[in-house]
Motif scaffolding. Structure first.
Motif, mmCIF file in Angstrom:
data_model
loop_
_atom_site.group_PDB
_atom_site.id
_atom_site.type_symbol
_atom_site.label_atom_id
_atom_site.label_comp_id
_atom_site.label_asym_id
_atom_site.label_seq_id
_atom_site.Cartn_x
_atom_site.Cartn_y
_atom_site.Cartn_z
ATOM 1 N N PHE A 20 0.821 -1.202 0.000
ATOM 2 C CA PHE A 20 0.000 0.000 0.000
ATOM 3 C C PHE A 20 0.859 1.257 0.000
ATOM 4 C CE2 PHE A 20 -3.091 -3.108 1.586
ATOM 5 C CZ PHE A 20 -4.142 -2.835 0.719
ATOM 6 N N LEU A 21 2.046 1.180 0.634
ATOM 7 C CA LEU A 21 2.957 2.308 0.619
ATOM 8 C C LEU A 21 3.373 2.645 -0.805
ATOM 9 C CD1 LEU A 21 4.908 4.319 2.041
ATOM 10 C CD2 LEU A 21 6.569 2.456 2.113
ATOM 11 N N LEU A 22 3.700 1.609 -1.581
ATOM 12 C CA LEU A 22 4.138 1.828 -2.947
ATOM 13 C C LEU A 22 2.984 2.231 -3.858
ATOM 14 C CD1 LEU A 22 6.678 -1.098 -3.383
ATOM 15 C CD2 LEU A 22 7.147 1.297 -2.905
ATOM 16 N N GLN A 23 1.778 1.837 -3.493
ATOM 17 C CA GLN A 23 0.623 2.228 -4.291
ATOM 18 C C GLN A 23 0.208 3.673 -4.018
ATOM 19 O OE1 GLN A 23 -0.707 0.367 -6.764
ATOM 20 N NE2 GLN A 23 1.048 -0.919 -6.283
ATOM 21 N N SER A 24 0.356 4.098 -2.737
ATOM 22 C CA SER A 24 -0.094 5.462 -2.422
ATOM 23 C C SER A 24 0.556 5.979 -1.148
ATOM 24 C CB SER A 24 -1.611 5.488 -2.242
ATOM 25 O OG SER A 24 -2.012 4.621 -1.216
ATOM 26 N N SER A 38 -0.996 6.138 -9.365
ATOM 27 C CA SER A 38 0.096 5.189 -9.202
ATOM 28 C C SER A 38 1.438 5.891 -9.336
ATOM 29 C CB SER A 38 -0.010 4.092 -10.257
ATOM 30 O OG SER A 38 0.293 4.620 -11.537
ATOM 31 N N ILE A 39 2.476 5.237 -8.822
ATOM 32 C CA ILE A 39 3.815 5.811 -8.892
ATOM 33 C C ILE A 39 4.259 5.982 -10.337
ATOM 34 C CG2 ILE A 39 6.247 5.288 -8.456
ATOM 35 C CD1 ILE A 39 5.438 4.216 -5.766
ATOM 36 N N LEU A 50 7.304 17.057 -10.235
ATOM 37 C CA LEU A 50 7.404 18.205 -9.349
ATOM 38 C C LEU A 50 6.472 18.061 -8.154
ATOM 39 C CD1 LEU A 50 7.700 21.174 -11.872
ATOM 40 C CD2 LEU A 50 9.509 20.013 -10.617
ATOM 41 N N LYS A 51 5.292 17.511 -8.379
ATOM 42 C CA LYS A 51 4.390 17.255 -7.263
ATOM 43 C C LYS A 51 4.976 16.212 -6.320
ATOM 44 C CE LYS A 51 0.043 18.611 -9.463
ATOM 45 N NZ LYS A 51 -1.285 18.193 -9.956
ATOM 46 N N ALA A 52 5.653 15.229 -6.897
ATOM 47 C CA ALA A 52 6.302 14.214 -6.066
ATOM 48 C C ALA A 52 7.419 14.827 -5.234
ATOM 49 C CB ALA A 52 6.848 13.094 -6.948
#
Length: 493
Positions: A20-24, A38-39, A50-52
């Motif tokens: 779930f961490l990798l999903q969101s 998704s990533i 940039l949002k990341a």
């Protein structure tokens, strides 16, 4: 068999959490309230990248603003004590906040460490930077200059976060310590998207070399222009990344490189120390940092500008019936001379306190540095002068040490040093007075191989800590060791 069963359980649970961490990740991936992606989709465009990056800064700000880390170095070193309870059946009583109860007593527990959240959040931030770094080169709609700037900031955040983990979980270097055998931390340079790995802790020497490697790579990639919207002092840039490098070199006892790096900032950054006549008023101003700040992480605000959280929630005085838990100890206050203008940075307020069964008003000193929704001050030019002073001391250049200490004392209108005798203690005291509430004291004592002595307001059975001691570092959380059998626990835990 029970231990093996527990290990399997923790691994299974961790894999579910990791999925779930990798999903969101809420700060990293969230586009707008209630909408996540998704990533791979997030990092496929410049706008998403940039949002990341902005989300990673948000995660970093939240991590250093959390109560445990925000008070840790000053509390453990003796700069802080507690205010009395405001109301209720315990009105006037003074107690230790439950969030830091174990670390305050130098009795943190691996099974339920007070720093569990900080440890996990730090490696989450590192994972976020790794995802950015792994995807930046294939970004189709960003220029090479933009890619380099994003890479530089991600590398700086990765190095900075690993450095904090090093401060908390590894012993500072003693004069004769062998860095090739002394334990460092796990240094994570790959994201978890390809699955779990079970690395060992690096040696301290290797840990520091990897931090320096990341910082230097960041410096090689900065394009010279911020890529995120907002005040430039809220993001990593060449100047404050050099400040990080200088601080790391100091922790390594690499006096030559610490001196060169600090000197470069002082002589070429174009940033000046705040003048004496403006020093107090700049700390008192609302919503703006002191002008000599090199890096301050912005506090979260919603679309209406309302604050989501700040350090004033731990250090603020709002009214006679609304105040926070942490104030200056007399151990700190007694260090300032009557003429020292830094004495004006304390807001003295009488608070109802239970003494021998009777409520009486007792004066407590709140710091003005952390009122009115302040951001987290990561690096300030005053520290750079004191880094250069300490590096000069390590190199045997005692006159430069004295001169740099006197630069800070002169600004504060404190008595100037006239002798090079006792410079080490003078340096530590100047750092304590100038950088109080900015997260340095306990780490300074450890770095200089000094013992801890807490007197005023100490509520623990263990008020002092004699150097050396395994309790200068915290335990690796047991749940992480249960997941990774290669992860070695710190001594005494």
């Amino acid at each position: 068999m029970k231990n093996r069963k527990n290990v399997s359980y923790f691994k299974y649970t961790f894999i579910i959490v990791l999925f779930f961490l990798l999903q969101s990740c809420s700060n990293f991936l969230e586009q707008e309230p209630g909408s996540q992606t998704s990533i791979s989709e997030q990092l496929s465009t410049k706008n998403g990248m940039l949002k990341a990056l902005n989300g990673t800064y948000g995660s970093l700000e939240a991590n250093v603003r959390g109560e445990r880390f925000a008070v840790y170095a000053d509390l453990m070193g003796g700069n802080l004590k507690f205010t009395p309870t405001i109301a209720g059946s315990t009105k006037g009583q003074i107690t230790v906040p439950v969030n830091i109860e174990n670390i305050y007593a130098f009795q943190d527990l691996a099974i339920s460490s007070d720093f569990n959240i900080f440890y996990d959040s730090s490696y989450d931030i590192i994972n976020q930077t790794n995802l950015i770094l792994e995807n930046i080169d294939i970004l189709p709609d960003a220029t090479d200059v933009e890619k380099k700037q994003i890479r530089a900031e991600a590398l700086a955040i990765r190095a900075y976060t690993h450095y904090f983990l090093t401060l908390i979980y590894t012993q500072a270097l003693a004069g004769n310590t062998n860095q090739d055998t002394q334990l460092g931390i796990i240094y994570n340079k790959k994201s978890l998207k390809d699955g779990l790995t079970y690395p060992k802790r690096e040696t301290l020497r290797k840990t520091y070399s990897l931090i320096v490697e990341d910082v230097k790579a960041a410096l090689d990639n900065f394009s010279g222009a911020p890529i995120l919207a907002g005040p430039s002092y809220t993001f990593f840039n060449p100047t404050n990344t050099k400040a990080l490098l200088a601080r790391v070199y100091l922790s390594m006892n690499d006096w030559q490189n610490a001196f060169i790096t600090a000197n470069n900032i002082i002589t070429t950054s174009g940033i000046s120390l705040v003048a004496s006549e403006n020093y107090i008023t700049q700390w008192e101003q609302t919503n703006l940092p002191i002008s000599e700040n090199l890096l301050e992480f912005s506090i979260p605000r919603d679309s209406g500008g309302d604050v989501g959280g700040s350090l004033s929630s731990y250090f603020g005085y709002f009214s006679a019936t609304n105040y926070s838990k942490y104030v200056a100890s007399q151990d700190l206050l007694s260090l300032y001379e009557p003429t020292d203008i830094r004495k004006q940075l304390f807001l003295q307020k009488p608070l109802p306190t239970l003494i021998n069964g009777v409520i009486v008003n007792v004066n407590y000193s709140f710091t003005k540095k952390l009122q009115d929704n302040p951001g987290y001050s990561a690096f300030r030019l005053s520290e750079i002068y004191l880094i250069r002073a300490e590096a000069a001391f390590g190199l045997g250049d005692l006159e430069t040490t004295k001169t740099d200490i006197n630069t800070i004392r002169s600004r504060a209108k404190a008595t100037l040093l006239t002798s090079i005798i006792g410079l080490e203690q003078a340096l530590l005291l100047e750092r304590r007075k100038e950088l109080c509430f900015e997260g340095h004291l306990f780490f300074d004592l450890a770095r200089r191989n000094q013992s801890v002595s807490r007197t005023d307001g100490c509520l623990s059975q263990n008020c002092n800590l004699t150097y050396p001691s395994p309790k200068f570092v915290l335990p690796i959380p047991l749940k992480n060791i249960n997941i990774n059998s290669n992860l070695q626990q710190n001594e005494s835990y």
